[in-house]
Design a protein around this motif. Structure first.
Motif, mmCIF file in Angstrom:
data_model
loop_
_atom_site.group_PDB
_atom_site.id
_atom_site.type_symbol
_atom_site.label_atom_id
_atom_site.label_comp_id
_atom_site.label_asym_id
_atom_site.label_seq_id
_atom_site.Cartn_x
_atom_site.Cartn_y
_atom_site.Cartn_z
ATOM 1 N N GLU A 145 0.142 7.571 6.764
ATOM 2 C CA GLU A 145 1.346 6.880 6.291
ATOM 3 C C GLU A 145 2.486 7.099 7.272
ATOM 4 O OE1 GLU A 145 0.791 5.080 3.498
ATOM 5 O OE2 GLU A 145 -1.253 5.873 3.690
ATOM 6 N N HIS A 146 3.249 6.063 7.497
ATOM 7 C CA HIS A 146 4.408 6.044 8.416
ATOM 8 C C HIS A 146 3.953 5.967 9.871
ATOM 9 C CE1 HIS A 146 6.451 6.942 4.736
ATOM 10 N NE2 HIS A 146 5.946 8.151 4.678
ATOM 11 N N CYS A 147 3.315 7.023 10.352
ATOM 12 C CA CYS A 147 2.726 7.035 11.702
ATOM 13 C C CYS A 147 3.746 6.589 12.759
ATOM 14 C CB CYS A 147 1.480 6.147 11.736
ATOM 15 S SG CYS A 147 0.278 6.626 13.002
ATOM 16 N N THR A 183 5.726 -0.811 2.216
ATOM 17 C CA THR A 183 7.184 -0.874 2.371
ATOM 18 C C THR A 183 7.891 0.457 2.158
ATOM 19 O OG1 THR A 183 7.382 -1.426 0.046
ATOM 20 C CG2 THR A 183 7.291 -3.283 1.596
ATOM 21 N N ASP A 184 7.214 1.450 1.536
ATOM 22 C CA ASP A 184 7.900 2.666 1.080
ATOM 23 C C ASP A 184 8.974 2.299 0.053
ATOM 24 O OD1 ASP A 184 7.916 5.396 0.998
ATOM 25 O OD2 ASP A 184 8.767 5.706 2.994
ATOM 26 N N ALA A 185 8.726 1.251 -0.713
ATOM 27 C CA ALA A 185 9.703 0.803 -1.719
ATOM 28 C C ALA A 185 10.128 1.979 -2.590
ATOM 29 C CB ALA A 185 9.094 -0.297 -2.586
ATOM 30 N N VAL A 233 -5.183 10.941 -3.024
ATOM 31 C CA VAL A 233 -4.464 12.214 -2.917
ATOM 32 C C VAL A 233 -3.466 12.092 -1.775
ATOM 33 C CG1 VAL A 233 -4.710 14.633 -2.201
ATOM 34 C CG2 VAL A 233 -6.228 13.672 -3.951
ATOM 35 N N LYS A 234 -2.209 12.475 -2.051
ATOM 36 C CA LYS A 234 -1.156 12.365 -1.031
ATOM 37 C C LYS A 234 -0.794 13.752 -0.523
ATOM 38 C CE LYS A 234 2.436 10.343 1.133
ATOM 39 N NZ LYS A 234 3.648 9.964 0.419
ATOM 40 N N VAL A 235 -0.838 13.910 0.791
ATOM 41 C CA VAL A 235 -0.488 15.195 1.405
ATOM 42 C C VAL A 235 0.663 14.973 2.376
ATOM 43 C CG1 VAL A 235 -1.322 17.134 2.775
ATOM 44 C CG2 VAL A 235 -2.882 15.962 1.221
ATOM 45 N N ALA A 275 0.806 -1.225 0.000
ATOM 46 C CA ALA A 275 0.000 0.000 0.000
ATOM 47 C C ALA A 275 0.841 1.279 0.000
ATOM 48 C CB ALA A 275 -0.951 0.004 1.196
ATOM 49 N N HIS A 276 2.163 1.150 -0.100
ATOM 50 C CA HIS A 276 2.974 2.373 -0.105
ATOM 51 C C HIS A 276 4.281 2.128 -0.857
ATOM 52 C CE1 HIS A 276 4.026 6.286 2.189
ATOM 53 N NE2 HIS A 276 4.960 6.099 1.270
ATOM 54 N N VAL A 277 4.312 2.551 -2.098
ATOM 55 C CA VAL A 277 5.556 2.465 -2.883
ATOM 56 C C VAL A 277 5.772 3.792 -3.613
ATOM 57 C CG1 VAL A 277 5.174 -0.015 -3.274
ATOM 58 C CG2 VAL A 277 4.545 1.610 -5.069
ATOM 59 N N HIS A 278 7.015 3.985 -4.073
ATOM 60 C CA HIS A 278 7.354 5.132 -4.924
ATOM 61 C C HIS A 278 8.184 4.600 -6.086
ATOM 62 C CE1 HIS A 278 6.094 8.189 -1.975
ATOM 63 N NE2 HIS A 278 6.617 7.402 -1.058
ATOM 64 N N LEU A 279 7.515 4.332 -7.191
ATOM 65 C CA LEU A 279 8.233 3.777 -8.342
ATOM 66 C C LEU A 279 9.247 4.761 -8.912
ATOM 67 C CD1 LEU A 279 5.105 2.044 -9.778
ATOM 68 C CD2 LEU A 279 7.237 0.823 -9.306
HETATM 69 ZN ZN LIG Z 1 6.576 7.321 1.021
#
Ligand SMILES: [Zn+2]
Length: 412
Positions: A251-253, A319-321, A189-191, A72-76
């Protein structure tokens, strides 16, 4: 296509259908049941019509079949190397080529659905469309996982990830960027509500970035369009603000307070639970090395993860991949932290399947092996309910009904 397996994970992740079978037609699962019941009709169908649904057979008598995993959390856009920002000097076409390979790495790791939480120039959106275009039904396939994308993340001038192009100085700019992202195809939407480690020249990781009303404006604009908001929030104050603004996922929290310590607020956690806000703690596949890298706070962050699980907060896997130490396709390694924290395997599997699917608004489409669901499946060697390491022994991935054989699993 008819797939048989020694074990088929139940939709609730708490047991198996033994000696089961799954029938796939086009890109959907159409039947799940005992092999004895499904194999014979499939054989008959095959005899009558060589191209019918039972025509292709895959048998895995000793393996486990489970739904494709959700990261649920990646950055290609980032390369997961020691300097993830260095790659941003590449042209968009060069970046897109690299992102195609990273999407394949996600599939290699058993990820058939991924949420990309921030790119540049809509590159992840372009890749998502490309992957969808290459599949029968337009949702994903052997080119990569089905991607849900945020587009450009919102940040104040000079704020976290400002280099991705999403600097917004006031309410008008916030609303305009939310709308532009959605028009470009963003489904989340990402803030950036707090600073982040990747942005050395931005606010500190525990600092809030936006004035109090700004997050509410972003949430209002996104929710008007029926699009959820994911708030990047490391700092305890930022987490409290995100809860106040009714974001959909945090996210992260990591609950970091001024100075860098970790302090969870029980009253805020209670609201997270009461409001049903999902938390994506973004656990690096290399989490076991973090206590050496961040000796002052890694164990404390692991501990708040455990407390969040125990409180009944609904956690989802991510994972924040793309950022440092977070390789693509490392979701199974990332889930090992929850095992280390004593979370039952059943609940860990839910975080990466049904819970994540629900949080992403895909709860009736992915995350379970059931009739009507997309045919996103993994074949693993072993029993993940007793040995989570089985998730690293993937012998086949079926993405939107198409068979994909992963590369040999990379070593840690
Ligand atoms: Zn991230």
């Amino acid at each position: 296509m008819l797939i048989t397996a020694g074990r088929v994970l139940s939709p609730t992740c708490d047991g198996y259908l033994k000696d089961g079978a799954v029938l796939i037609e086009d890109h959907r699962v159409t039947a799940v049941g005992p092999r004895s019941e499904l194999a014979e009709p499939a054989d008959a169908a095959q005899a009558a019509d060589r191209d019918g649904p039972g025509a292709e057979r895959l048998d895995f008598p000793d393996a486990t079949l489970l739904p494709g995993l959700i990261d649920a959390h990646v950055h290609l856009i980032f390369d997961a190397g020691p300097e993830p920002l260095a790659g941003l000097q590449q042209s968009n076409e060069e970046l897109l080529a690299a992102m195609r390979l990273r999407a394949r790495q996600l599939l290699d790791g058993g990820v058939t659905t991924a949420r990309d939480l921030g790119d540049r120039d809509g590159l992840a959106l372009r890749l998502a469309a490309e992957i969808a275009g290459g599949s029968a039904d337009g949702v994903g396939g052997p080119g990569g996982p089905h991607l849900l994308c945020a587009g450009t993340p919102l940040t104040p001038p000079g704020g976290h990830c400002h280099f991705l192009g999403g600097e917004v100085a006031d309410a008008t700019a916030i609303r305009a960027l939310v709308r532009a992202n959605i028009e470009a195809g963003a489904t989340v939407v990402k803030v950036m509500e707090s600073g982040g480690g990747l942005t050395k020249d931005g606010p500190r990781i525990w600092e809030r970035q936006f004035p109090p009303e700004a997050l509410a404006v972003a949430v209002d604009e996104a929710h008007r369009a029926g699009v959820p908001v994911a708030a990047h929030a490391h700092g305890t104050e930022a987490i409290a603000a995100a809860v106040q603004a009714d974001v959909d996922t945090i996210e992260h929290c990591t609950w970091i307070v001024p100075g860098g310590g970790v302090e969870m607020r029980d009253d805020v956690l209670e609201q997270i639970v009461a409001k049903g806000i999902r938390v994506c703690p973004t656990i690096s596949p290399n989490w076991h090395r973090l206590p050496q890298i961040f000796p002052d706070r890694a164990e404390a962050i692991f501990d708040v993860c455990r407390r969040m699980v125990e409180s009944g907060a609904r956690l989802i896997a991510g994972t924040d991949a793309g950022v440092q130490r977070a390789r693509f396709g490392g979701l199974a390694d990332s889930l090992g932290l929850y095992e280390h924290l004593g979370v039952p395997n059943r609940d860990i599997l839910r975080m990466a399947t049904t819970e994540a699917a629900d949080a992403l608004g895909l709860g009736d489409l992915v995350g379970a092996i059931a009739p009507g669901f997309r045919a996103d499946l993994l074949v693993v060697d072993g029993d993940p309910l007793t040995d989570l390491g089985a998730l690293r022994r993937i012998s086949a991935v079926i993405a939107a009904g198409q068979l994909y054989r992963p590369e040999a699993a990379p070593s840690r």
